[in-house]
Scaffold this motif. Sequence first.
Motif, PDB file in Angstrom:
ATOM      1  N   ALA A 270      32.417  42.594  32.666  1.00 43.71           N
ATOM      2  CA  ALA A 270      33.018  42.943  31.378  1.00 43.71           C
ATOM      3  C   ALA A 270      33.982  44.116  31.525  1.00 43.71           C
ATOM      4  N   ALA A 271      34.555  44.276  32.712  1.00 45.52           N
ATOM      5  CA  ALA A 271      35.358  45.465  33.016  1.00 45.52           C
ATOM      6  C   ALA A 271      36.531  45.648  32.075  1.00 45.52           C
ATOM      7  N   ALA A 341      30.502  33.335  31.750  1.00 49.90           N
ATOM      8  CA  ALA A 341      31.886  32.950  31.483  1.00 49.90           C
ATOM      9  C   ALA A 341      32.833  33.568  32.510  1.00 49.90           C
ATOM     10  N   GLN A 342      32.594  34.818  32.877  1.00 48.24           N
ATOM     11  CA  GLN A 342      33.455  35.494  33.848  1.00 48.24           C
ATOM     12  C   GLN A 342      33.404  34.782  35.200  1.00 48.24           C
ATOM     13  N   THR A 377      39.971  40.628  37.693  1.00 50.30           N
ATOM     14  CA  THR A 377      39.304  41.765  37.068  1.00 50.30           C
ATOM     15  C   THR A 377      39.229  42.925  38.053  1.00 50.30           C
ATOM     16  N   PHE A 378      38.394  43.914  37.790  1.00 48.73           N
ATOM     17  CA  PHE A 378      38.251  45.086  38.643  1.00 48.73           C
ATOM     18  C   PHE A 378      36.866  45.673  38.439  1.00 48.73           C
ATOM     19  N   ASP A 379      36.519  46.637  39.276  1.00 42.07           N
ATOM     20  CA  ASP A 379      35.234  47.324  39.153  1.00 42.07           C
ATOM     21  C   ASP A 379      35.459  48.626  38.392  1.00 42.07           C
ATOM     22  N   PRO A 380      34.921  48.764  37.186  1.00 44.82           N
ATOM     23  CA  PRO A 380      35.155  49.983  36.410  1.00 44.82           C
ATOM     24  C   PRO A 380      34.513  51.215  37.023  1.00 44.82           C
ATOM     25  N   ASP A 388      47.374  46.217  36.711  1.00 40.46           N
ATOM     26  CA  ASP A 388      47.635  44.903  36.107  1.00 40.46           C
ATOM     27  C   ASP A 388      46.354  44.239  35.630  1.00 40.46           C
ATOM     28  N   ASN A 389      45.218  44.604  36.198  1.00 38.01           N
ATOM     29  CA  ASN A 389      43.949  43.987  35.832  1.00 38.01           C
ATOM     30  C   ASN A 389      43.138  44.815  34.853  1.00 38.01           C
ATOM     31  N   TRP A 390      43.620  46.010  34.491  1.00 41.65           N
ATOM     32  CA  TRP A 390      42.868  46.873  33.596  1.00 41.65           C
ATOM     33  C   TRP A 390      42.808  46.321  32.177  1.00 41.65           C
TER      34      TRP A 390
END
Length: 706
Positions: A270-271, A341-342, A377-380, A388-390
């Motif tokens: 959910a990042a 879903a992710q 996505t990314f790791d928060p 670009d993925n934020w």
Amino acid sequence: MTQPRGTRPGQAGSASKGATRRAAPRREGAPHPKAAPKAGQVRQVGGQGAAGQRRVPPVSARQGAGTGRPAQRPTRPARPERGPENRASAPRHPGGRKPKSLRLGTANPRRRMRVMVWTVLFVFSIFAAQLLRLQGFDAAATSADALSSRTAKVPIPAMRGRILDSQGTVLASSIERRTVTVDQTAVAQYKKSVNGVYQVVGAAGAAADLAPLVGMSAAELTPVLTGHARYRVVAKNITPLNWRKISALGIPGIYSEPTPDRNYPTSTAAASLVGFLRSDGSAGAGVEVMLDKSLSGKDGHTVYEQALDGRVIPTGHQQTTPAVPGRDVKLTINSDLQWFAQNALAQKVIQTNALSGTVVVQNVRTGELLAVASYPTFDPNQPGQSQDNWTNKAFNEVYEPGSTAKVMTASAAIEEGVVSPSTVVEVPNRIRRNGTEFKDSHDHPTEYLTFAGVLAQSSNIGTVLAGEQMKATTLHDYFYRFGLGQTSGMGFPGEGEGLLEPVKDWDGSQRYTIMYGQGVSVNALQATGVFQTIANGGVRIPPRLIADVGDGKGGWVKAEPAKPVRVVSAKTAKTVRDMLEGVVGNEGTAPEAKIPGYRVAGKTGTADRYDPKQGRYSGKTASFIGFAPADDPQLVVSVTLQRPIKGYFGGVVAGPVFRDVMTYALQELKIPPTNTKPPKVRIKEEETPAKDDPTVLRDRKSGGVR
């Protein structure tokens, strides 16, 4: 007794000529040199020479001598008037300046005493005035300045509020961490027992003891502890347990500051929705930015008096203002569904070599968002530089929806009464409008489809033939009421409103392309909202992401619900709903979206994708949006893939993701199947209708109502 010697007659004469005889040594019994001279003697005053002599007249020459009268001082001859001639003839000092004569008078001691007393009183009056100013008029300011000079203020960061899912699962929380600092001047005095002898080991010894607890080597740590700096950061993100071990070492000059650290247990799932915090503690994206004011809280501080060496004065003033923690925020998201879903989306994006993708799961009746997946996505916990993925692409990426927009055209046409699901439409291979040729996704001979079949087989030509029966302004109004050209109103950062231009700005071809989803742009939330409206009986409920916000006292304050908007009648919505069940049938475009045991309704979309970086159309946008159970809709799921390469039709690439996510969601939320039979949707007209049949919708070359 020996009498004092007199003055020889020759001595007086020689004295008058300016020659002074050197005084003979005093013999025993001689008078004291300061005794009064006898008559005819010369008393030397000051220096040698005539200027320093004074003749004393003989006693016989004194007035009243031998007469019994009191002796009187001889009258001083009048001073000659000083004129130019006298001034010129007067002898001068070798330096050119005549020395002043020495006065024989003595200073008055009483006068001198009075001057001294007044001087002392004046000085003391100045001291008294200054003391009065400091202690009386400026007492508060002086005291404050003095206190400020020896007062230190240490901030106490407020713990940021938690972000929870709808079930209370933690999506983001703050945990206590410590930043270890050093006063290098104090570390040099570090003492410890070495081989049984208590001695100073300084920074080198402190580094050896401290290194294992801060994750550094002694060689790396020694320069940090060595020097004359009063403040320097040694290490960050030290756990409370490690800080207790560091504190137990008793190294002078080693301190710590509380610094909360943000933790995201669900990591990449959910990042882009939850967001993250930057290294400076500021919110970086998502809900962290959206509700930053509620989550932040209010920092506190501790004020204390310190000595010159920085140590706390035990008996000095100390005051602590506690920090006020931020408020917790509860989302409408189901974290398990979000995770599924992710992952389903990520697998399909990788499989089709797509550029990106989104999945949105929404509650039909409340508008609550249950999952909003975005990939890549990314790791928060370690956001890095992947800006670009934020952002969550379901909110901020706009695109031309393609055939999923035909649901709006069909709903408007049925609501306006220009067609019905059973209306027969003659669909040729090409039609021309305003000099532009229109076609379907594939070549075909002239077909006779019902309007339900036009929607099920996603015919561009059939949609244009029905949509042109309405005025352009009417079509524009329906699109706007469905939620296009406007944001959701929830305030999510970066949310786009898409593009729905005013009718006056439509060009000749845009008048028709808008009907099947080209020349208009949406984001994934808006596209999902169109189907939520149809599934909810024609009432659009703007999407909701925030369920509750903490009240700061352990309770919750419910977020204000969005205002519903009636778009079409319940009858029209049910009619379109039944038509959409044909899309997942064997004759529809998305049989891959079927879910065993459940009735499903939905629509595929395959549109040309406009690439803003290239400034032209490049690739495709593939999508499928549907709801279930079709006869009692509970959930809407939309799947969108941008620029897939290994397959690009919506039913083929997006349909399977819809099926998997919807199946999981129905089971997770314990929504049972309705066990009812779907309606029979007639797709094609088997017999060719007569050319003069007025009920058949044909290309009459006029372009219809414009």
